[in-house]
Design a protein around this motif. Structure first.
Motif, PDB file in Angstrom:
ATOM      1  N   THR A  16       4.482  -3.850   5.514  1.00 11.35           N
ATOM      2  CA  THR A  16       4.382  -2.710   6.421  1.00 11.35           C
ATOM      3  C   THR A  16       4.301  -1.449   5.334  1.00 11.35           C
ATOM      4  O   THR A  16       5.152  -0.111   5.174  1.00 11.35           O
ATOM      5  N   GLN A  17       5.681  -1.946   4.561  1.00 17.43           N
ATOM      6  CA  GLN A  17       6.336  -1.191   3.269  1.00 17.43           C
ATOM      7  C   GLN A  17       4.905  -0.828   2.401  1.00 17.43           C
ATOM      8  O   GLN A  17       4.225  -1.719   1.597  1.00 17.43           O
ATOM      9  N   SER A  18       5.077   0.899   1.965  1.00 18.67           N
ATOM     10  CA  SER A  18       3.831   1.032   0.797  1.00 18.67           C
ATOM     11  C   SER A  18       3.899   0.807  -0.546  1.00 18.67           C
ATOM     12  O   SER A  18       3.448   0.106  -1.610  1.00 18.67           O
ATOM     13  N   ASP A  19       6.043   0.322  -0.966  1.00 22.78           N
ATOM     14  CA  ASP A  19       5.777  -0.475  -1.697  1.00 22.78           C
ATOM     15  C   ASP A  19       5.512  -2.000  -1.823  1.00 22.78           C
ATOM     16  O   ASP A  19       7.003  -2.569  -2.575  1.00 22.78           O
ATOM     17  N   MET A  20       5.362  -2.413  -1.414  1.00 22.46           N
ATOM     18  CA  MET A  20       4.900  -4.045  -0.834  1.00 22.46           C
ATOM     19  C   MET A  20       5.496  -4.874  -2.544  1.00 22.46           C
ATOM     20  O   MET A  20       6.662  -5.525  -2.596  1.00 22.46           O
ATOM     21  N   ASP A  21       4.617  -4.533  -2.883  1.00 21.73           N
ATOM     22  CA  ASP A  21       4.782  -5.735  -4.823  1.00 21.73           C
ATOM     23  C   ASP A  21       5.879  -5.131  -5.176  1.00 21.73           C
ATOM     24  O   ASP A  21       6.721  -6.218  -5.904  1.00 21.73           O
TER      25      ASP A  21
END
Length: 105
Positions: free
Chosen positions: A50-55
């Motif tokens: 759910t986080q935009s910075d998952m990577d």
């Protein structure tokens, strides 16, 4: 941002599971930990999908734990590994004593 997100979740007397809702091993890890009767104060699931910075989060987890796969399970500030590591602790009878030692039980 990723480092701040991860580090903000880690506490001395807390178990944190970084995972993804699509991961069956993340669900198994949470099921096993819930059987230990940890309270919500001492157990947190962080769905990194759910986080935009998952990577970036996974890259940071790789940097601090040696793996970017999920689940990444932390007891306090220390990563114990993934589901197989958690299951091994339970099988050896070490899980509950460790949870008590960190103050999560």
């Amino acid at each position: 941002m990723a480092q701040q997100f991860v580090n903000s979740k880690l506490r001395a007397n807390k178990v944190v599971v970084f995972g993804k809702t699509s991961c069956p091993y993340c669900h198994k890890a949470m099921d096993l930990l819930k059987k230990c009767n940890l309270t919500s104060e001492h157990l947190e699931y962080c769905d990194i999908a759910t986080q935009s910075d998952m990577d970036d989060i996974q890259d940071y987890l790789l940097k601090i734990t040696g793996a970017r796969t999920v689940p990444r399970i932390f007891f306090g500030q220390k990563c114990i590994g993934g589901y197989s590591d958690l299951h091994a602790l339970e099988e050896k009878g070490e899980l509950i004593p460790i949870l008590k030692q960190i103050g999560a039980l």
